[in-house]
Design a protein around this motif. Structure first.
Motif, PDB file in Angstrom:
ATOM      1  N   THR A  18      85.231  72.161 -25.039  1.00 53.74           N
ATOM      2  CA  THR A  18      85.708  70.876 -25.518  1.00 53.74           C
ATOM      3  C   THR A  18      84.541  70.080 -26.044  1.00 53.74           C
ATOM      4  O   THR A  18      83.384  70.402 -25.814  1.00 53.74           O
ATOM      5  CB  THR A  18      86.407  70.101 -24.384  1.00 53.74           C
ATOM      6  OG1 THR A  18      85.484  69.907 -23.325  1.00 53.74           O
ATOM      7  CG2 THR A  18      87.611  70.872 -23.885  1.00 53.74           C
ATOM      8  N   ASP A  42      99.063  68.096 -23.421  1.00 54.39           N
ATOM      9  CA  ASP A  42      98.914  69.070 -22.349  1.00 54.39           C
ATOM     10  C   ASP A  42      97.482  69.604 -22.312  1.00 54.39           C
ATOM     11  O   ASP A  42      96.646  69.238 -23.136  1.00 54.39           O
ATOM     12  CB  ASP A  42      99.927  70.212 -22.512  1.00 54.39           C
ATOM     13  CG  ASP A  42      99.819  70.911 -23.852  1.00 54.39           C
ATOM     14  OD1 ASP A  42     100.804  71.512 -24.273  1.00 54.39           O
ATOM     15  OD2 ASP A  42      98.733  70.866 -24.483  1.00 54.39           O
ATOM     16  N   THR A  43      97.222  70.474 -21.335  1.00 51.02           N
ATOM     17  CA  THR A  43      95.860  70.967 -21.135  1.00 51.02           C
ATOM     18  C   THR A  43      95.392  71.814 -22.306  1.00 51.02           C
ATOM     19  O   THR A  43      94.198  71.844 -22.604  1.00 51.02           O
ATOM     20  CB  THR A  43      95.777  71.782 -19.839  1.00 51.02           C
ATOM     21  OG1 THR A  43      96.742  72.838 -19.885  1.00 51.02           O
ATOM     22  CG2 THR A  43      96.058  70.903 -18.638  1.00 51.02           C
ATOM     23  N   GLU A  44      96.306  72.524 -22.964  1.00 53.52           N
ATOM     24  CA  GLU A  44      95.903  73.327 -24.117  1.00 53.52           C
ATOM     25  C   GLU A  44      95.373  72.434 -25.230  1.00 53.52           C
ATOM     26  O   GLU A  44      94.359  72.737 -25.863  1.00 53.52           O
ATOM     27  CB  GLU A  44      97.085  74.164 -24.615  1.00 53.52           C
ATOM     28  CG  GLU A  44      97.448  75.299 -23.680  1.00 53.52           C
ATOM     29  CD  GLU A  44      98.654  76.075 -24.142  1.00 53.52           C
ATOM     30  OE1 GLU A  44      99.399  75.557 -24.995  1.00 53.52           O
ATOM     31  OE2 GLU A  44      98.849  77.210 -23.662  1.00 53.52           O
ATOM     32  N   THR A  46      94.020  69.537 -24.878  1.00 54.49           N
ATOM     33  CA  THR A  46      92.717  69.040 -24.431  1.00 54.49           C
ATOM     34  C   THR A  46      91.636  70.080 -24.674  1.00 54.49           C
ATOM     35  O   THR A  46      90.519  69.770 -25.109  1.00 54.49           O
ATOM     36  CB  THR A  46      92.772  68.673 -22.938  1.00 54.49           C
ATOM     37  OG1 THR A  46      93.783  67.686 -22.735  1.00 54.49           O
ATOM     38  CG2 THR A  46      91.439  68.134 -22.461  1.00 54.49           C
TER      39      THR A  46
END
Length: 571
Positions: A18, A42-44, A46
């Protein structure tokens, strides 16, 4: 999800770095709020945040002047599929970077680093619908010319556009687990995932994801057309979810999207499109003029001595009903059918030849020779099909003998043999040929994808055809496996989405060379008409460029003038 797509539904857990914000990029009020980081759900998403600090710098020249560019390379999905080997154009190689097929390389002229309104020139490189690793079009020390008619990269750099080189899975790929991982609709799914990455990070990156111009040639032109026609279709959500594409939420029947994947414009050269019906169109177009002189032998058996003529006639006979069933309309409201489609092609030829004459091109008179260059070889081919009236730049086309024109097209380079696209395992073909390995179950190299080829498959134990399955095409297509194949065919076909509730690109630039025999003129005219009929489409530029063979990016000045005009009009 059923067997042909199991590979798409086996996500690998891969850590994606990231990153923070791109320094110096301000906000753009014209950008959709759905594409900002505020839309991260969602986490994806991010994990797919753009890393502004991870770039290299290249120094190049454009028109002889130095230019510095930044290049960013990123895996554009959260769950990429690791690849082991790739076959492209008959050559198999080991894949050293397992995720290069779901990577894109973004090149930004330093002068555009703070420009969040410039276009994203999105390039796909899937000739023959083959797999395409991400490869930078701009390299350190490279020299580019914006005024050339063949240097689209130079023209894009000069215009200040952000260049996006996109890698995609497609036919010929094998994953680390041994499965065939490039099956349809993989190339369209991957391209959409890359677009979604750009949308997700729009406020963090230079350029505007509301101004994506997709460019591709041949199979890449077909891919470009499929991308541009199917914007925001929910059909793709299960496949996008499987690879961790940005903006996909929920699961199963609750899948939804927080990010768009429609595009602003399509620049499609000789698009090999609508593969499920391409053989029917090809044989309908060329059946009457096929001969030993313009159609090759298969396994040593000449055209006239083997099964090709009967196959051609049977396949050709299916095209009229298919074309009529599309319900396409000409400008006067008349239905497009096989009764008038050749007249429409002739009208396009007439318009192109008269444009060339008006521009000062010396078009040969009847009985003189055309100089035709195909694949580096120049041939002199007699003009026995075109009659001109008048002289000089005011001359006009008096008549065109279309059947003789088709023979003219097939004189320098022979036609594809029968079958052209779904060619594997029929008529004595002993190797994977055509686009057959784009389809079918991940555990088999290929699957026949048209009725004639399925019913006439000659290879035992290839997992395809009546000989292996015990059922005819009609019965197979009513089964669950047949439904999977039908889905594959639908999701790569632009005509499946034009004139539907999909958000088709509003701007189209389509070119198919006047001496291009790689797909039927009828197929391109049908695509053009479908684009024109689509209420989302604001403009379409379609031509059959004079004496141009199967190729792309040969008219860069005209294409980029069109891109600029289209972008300017949208301001």
């Amino acid at each position: 999800m059923k067997k042909p797509y199991q590979m798409l539904l086996k996500p690998l857990a891969v850590a994606i770095t990231t990153a923070g914000l791109l320094v110096g990029c301000g906000s753009d009020d014209n950008k959709s709020s759905s594409t900002s980081t505020a839309a991260v759900a969602d986490t994806e998403d991010t994990a797919l945040a753009f890393d502004a600090s991870n770039y290299t710098t290249a120094t190049i020249t454009v028109d002889g002047e130095n230019m510095t560019v930044r290049q960013y390379s990123m895996v554009y999905v959260a769950n990429p599929i690791a690849m082991a080997s790739a076959n492209r154009m008959g050559s198999t190689s080991v894949v050293t970077n397992p995720y290069i097929y779901q990577t894109m390389i973004v090149t930004v002229p330093e002068a555009s680093l703070e420009n969040q309104t410039t276009a994203l020139y999105f390039m796909v490189n899937n000739g023959g619908w083959f797999n395409s690793p991400a490869t930078a079009s701009v390299t350190d020390g490279g020299s580019y010319v914006s005024t050339s008619d063949s240097d689209n990269v130079g023209a894009a750099l000069k215009a200040g556009y952000v260049l996006v080189d996109v890698g995609t899975r497609s036919r010929g790929l094998r994953a680390e687990d041994g499965t065939y991982a490039g099956k349809a609709p993989a190339p369209v799914v991957d391209a959409k995932a890359a677009i979604r990455y750009l949308r997700l990070n729009d406020s963090l990156m230079p350029g505007s994801a509301e101004r994506i111009v997709v460019n591709g040639t041949s199979g890449g032109g077909g891919l470009t057309s499929a991308i541009a026609a199917s914007g925001n279709s929910t059909d793709f959500l299960p496949f996008l979810d499987a690879i961790g594409a940005a903006g996909v939420t929920g699961s199963g029947d609750t899948l939804a999207s927080t990010i768009k994947d429609d595009v602003f414009a399509a620049v499609a050269y000789c698009p090999i499109n609508n593969l499920g019906n391409a053989d029917a169109g090809y044989e309908w177009q060329y059946n009457a003029i096929r001969s030993d002189s313009n159609t090759g032998a298969i396994s040593g058996v000449a055209y006239s001595a083997g099964p090709q003529p009967a196959a051609s006639a049977e396949i050709a006979a299916t095209f009229p009903e298919y074309l009529a069933g599309l319900g396409l309309k000409l400008d006067d409201g008349t239905s497009l059918t096989t009764d008038n489609i050749n007249d429409e092609i002739v009208a396009q030829l007439k318009a192109e030849i008269e444009r060339q004459i008006a521009a000062g091109v010396a078009v040969p008179a009847y009985g003189e020779n055309f100089s035709v260059t195909q694949r580096g070889v120049t041939s002199e081919v007699i003009n026995d099909w075109l009659v001109l009236s008048g002289s000089g730049t005011s001359a006009t086309v008096e008549s065109i003998d279309f059947e003789k024109f088709l023979k003219f097209v097939t004189t320098p380079i022979a036609l594809k043999t029968v079958v052209a696209f779904d060619a594997t395992a029929v008529n004595g073909n002993t190797s994977v040929s055509g686009e057959t390995n784009l389809f079918g179950n991940e555990n088999y190299e290929y699957s026949n994808f048209t009725a004639w080829s399925w019913d006439n498959n000659e290879v035992v134990a290839d997992g395809s055809g009546t000989d292996d399955t015990g059922v005819t095409w009609a019965d197979y297509m009513s089964s669950s496996d047949g439904e999977d194949l039908a889905t594959q065919l639908k999701l790569i076909n632009p005509l499946s989405y034009l004139n539907t509730d999909a958000d088709s690109a509003p701007h189209w630039y389509i070119r198919h060379g006047m001496i291009d025999r790689d797909t039927a003129f009828a197929m391109q005219l049908a695509l053009y008409t479908a684009v024109k009929n689509d209420p989302n489409v604001q403009d379409v530029s379609f031509k059959l460029p004079y004496l141009v063979p199967h190729s792309g990016n040969y008219d860069v000045q005209e294409a980029f003038a069109w891109i600029k005009e289209t972008l300017d009009a949208a301001n």
